[in-house]
Enzyme design. Structure first.
Site, PDB file in Angstrom:
ATOM      1  N   GLU A 173       3.153   1.783  -8.797  1.00 49.74           N
ATOM      2  CA  GLU A 173       3.668   1.263  -7.527  1.00 49.74           C
ATOM      3  C   GLU A 173       3.701  -0.255  -7.574  1.00 49.74           C
ATOM      4  O   GLU A 173       2.821  -0.887  -8.171  1.00 49.74           O
ATOM      5  CB  GLU A 173       2.788   1.720  -6.362  1.00 49.74           C
ATOM      6  CG  GLU A 173       2.952   3.173  -6.014  1.00 49.74           C
ATOM      7  CD  GLU A 173       2.182   3.576  -4.774  1.00 49.74           C
ATOM      8  OE1 GLU A 173       2.500   4.630  -4.216  1.00 49.74           O
ATOM      9  OE2 GLU A 173       1.260   2.844  -4.354  1.00 49.74           O
TER      10      GLU A 173
ATOM     11  N   SER B 296       4.880   1.551  -3.110  1.00 51.44           N
ATOM     12  CA  SER B 296       3.988   2.129  -2.114  1.00 51.44           C
ATOM     13  C   SER B 296       4.773   2.368  -0.838  1.00 51.44           C
ATOM     14  O   SER B 296       5.742   1.660  -0.541  1.00 51.44           O
ATOM     15  CB  SER B 296       2.834   1.154  -1.838  1.00 51.44           C
ATOM     16  OG  SER B 296       2.138   1.518  -0.675  1.00 51.44           O
TER      17      SER B 296
END
Length: 554
Positions: A442, A468
């Site tokens: 992420e 994210s």
């Protein structure tokens, strides 16, 4: 009963001796054995309360005539794993969780299961296992965190990461950052915005595998313990009626999930997880379906990071069923599908009113007429990439600028924090995909740094990694094919002009086909970043992000 294979007849005497060693009585062995998959641990805030949820589930199972037996599942805290080698080990746990749960449930012949997950890969991993095992199953999550409060304003983890970027830009003092540290994440639970964990818990409810409130009742509310008891009771009803996950996880149910995903403005990670869960259920999802559904689905919610509302407010407004009821006003849902409640979608949402039209916009007055996620294609991403459209400011819906190319996340962060990225740039981070990472990290640190430094409305970021759910801005991920397999993102050069048009679902580098072909001829694969252990095995088996990064034997 399935568990008769380890309980009935003379041939099972050895197994019964081991049940005796567990202290199980003959009366308990006469009842169905219900496995409770506990994701409790002491390192993930979203999981520190799951022991209490599990105890409540056990009570519910026992009240309804079953014998509850607990076994564990792992989970990684993406926030703690962010920005270092640990993030390579996040997505990969999804398959570890599915595989280990399959092993435990099959080896011990459970009649039914209650899954108790909460965080990012833990939820889809257990949904994958549920589809694979196909025994009666109910989900009850650990619940979302309450929002934090800093200087009189509600806040969450995304604000925490952006505070670091603001400090790097000289816009925030160390004392102010410490204020966020102490107050942004105030309770147990999955982080309080519409990030990946809460997105997946909400979609578990929407797709029919969890009971009402699964996605939104805060972790610290006693109402969640009542929900857990009801989940324990409900799984016994599903066992009696022989309602199984594959009865629930149909093609139409995934269409419902995508519709609600668009209305809620969920994390782009759902575009990895829904195809992977569908694959286990024998349903194939082409990401083009997401755009087709988005085109007719209004975006009704702007929760953090897209807005300043939080999960507790969505719960107070009526939760997921209220959102579904709004969508059903325009006939956007399949309402005749069976769910883990034992009732149909239509029966579940009947009478579930929207109690706060600021939190859940009426369908006649949406934030936008199209959904919260867009799938883009072009010569950079011929097999697709994704963006959380609802978290993009209007001026970045169309953007053109020079590529600033980095072959890993760390180099990009150094450039951003070093002031080397300026308004108009398009940051390209590659070799971070499922194979190239490996593990498809992420990119919350670079997106938060961009936002914190005041560049969120003028700088785009594209990657073959992922983001994210806390990321916002023109953050375009899952570029497929990825750089590690020679995808076009590997061919972009510093200064190339990149054109992004989110309303038209397009992303292109302004380089001729002939030039790209010549660059491809001269491209050589990079050495694998990891050559041993689980990550190396994962990299050898993982498929492209547009297929959900599922594992296949080559």
């Amino acid at each position: 009963m399935k568990s008769d294979a380890v309980k009935k007849g003379m041939a099972t005497a050895p197994q019964r001796s081991l049940f005796n060693a567990l202290g199980l009585t003959e009366e308990e062995l006469e009842k169905p054995l219900v496995g409770i998959v506990s994701s409790y641990n002491e390192i993930v805030p979203g999981h520190m309360n799951i022991d209490k949820i599990v105890e409540a589930v056990k009570i519910g199972v026992a009240m309804a005539g079953g014998t509850p037996i607990v076994f564990p599942a792992i989970a990684v805290c993406d926030g703690i794993a962010m920005g270092h080698i640990g993030m390579k080990y996040s997505l990969v746990t999804r398959d570890l969780i599915a595989d280990s749960t399959e092993c435990m449930a099959t080896a011990h012949q459970f009649d039914a299961l209650v899954m108790v997950p909460n965080c990012d890969k833990n939820v889809p991993g257990l949904l994958m296992a549920a589809a694979r095992l196909n025994v009666p199953t109910v989900f009850v999550s650990g619940g979302p965190m309450l929002a934090g409060h800093v200087k009189g304003e509600k806040t969450s983890l995304s604000s925490m990461f952006e505070a670091v970027g603001a400090h790097a830009a000289g816009k925030m003092s160390e004392e102010d950052v410490d204020d966020y540290v102490c107050n942004a994440c105030p309770t147990c639970g999955s982080c309080s915005g519409m990030y990946t964990a809460n997105s997946m818990n909400c979609l578990t409810e929407a797709i029919g595998m969890g009971l009402q409130g699964n996605g939104t009742i805060p972790a610290v509310y006693s109402q969640r313990l009542k929900l857990a008891k009801h989940a324990g009771m409900k799984v016994m009803e599903l066992l009696e009626k022989n309602i199984r996950p594959k009865d629930i996880l149909t093609k139409e149910a995934f269409e419902n999930a995508l519709t609600i995903d668009m209305a809620l403005g969920c994390s782009t990670n759902t575009m990895l997880h829904l195809p992977a869960i569908a694959h286990e259920a024998g349903v194939e999802i082409n990401l083009d379906i997401a755009n087709q559904i988005s085109a007719k689905t209004p975006n009704l919610c702007h929760l953090a990071p897209a807005g300043h509302h939080y999960m507790e407010e969505l719960n107070e407004a009526g939760g997921i069923y209220a959102v579904m009821n709004e969508l059903n006003k325009k006939g956007l849902l399949h309402t005749d599908l069976i769910t883990a409640t034992g009732k149909t979608v239509g029966e579940n949402i009947k009478g579930c009113v929207n109690r706060n039209q600021e939190i859940i916009r009426p369908i006649e007055n949406p934030y936008s007429e199209t959904g919260g996620i867009a799938v883009l294609r072009g010569n950079i991403a011929p097999d697709s990439c994704v963006v959380k459209r609802s978290a993009v400011v209007p001026e970045m819906m169309q953007h053109e600028g020079p590529a600033r190319v980095f072959d890993c996340e760390e180099d990009a962060i150094d450039a951003i924090k070093g002031g080397k990225i300026v308004a108009g740039d398009v940051v390209v981070i590659r070799y971070e995909g499922p194979k190239g990472g490996p593990g498809m990290r992420e990119m919350l640190n670079p997106t938060s740094a961009i936002a914190g430094m005041g560049l969120g409305s003028s700088v785009a970021l594209i990657t073959d990694g992922r983001f994210s759910g806390a990321s916002r801005g023109a953050s375009i991920g899952h570029v497929s094919p990825e750089a590690a397999v020679g995808g076009p993102i590997a061919l972009i050069e510093e200064g190339d002009i990149i054109s992004i048009n989110i309303p038209e679902n397009s992303i292109n580098v302004k380089v001729s086909d002939e030039e790209l072909a010549m660059r491809k001829e001269n491209w050589t694969p990079k050495e694998p970043k990891v050559k041993t252990g689980y990550l190396a095995r994962y990299a050898s088996m993982v498929t492209s992000a547009d297929r959900g990064a599922i594992l296949e034997i080559s």
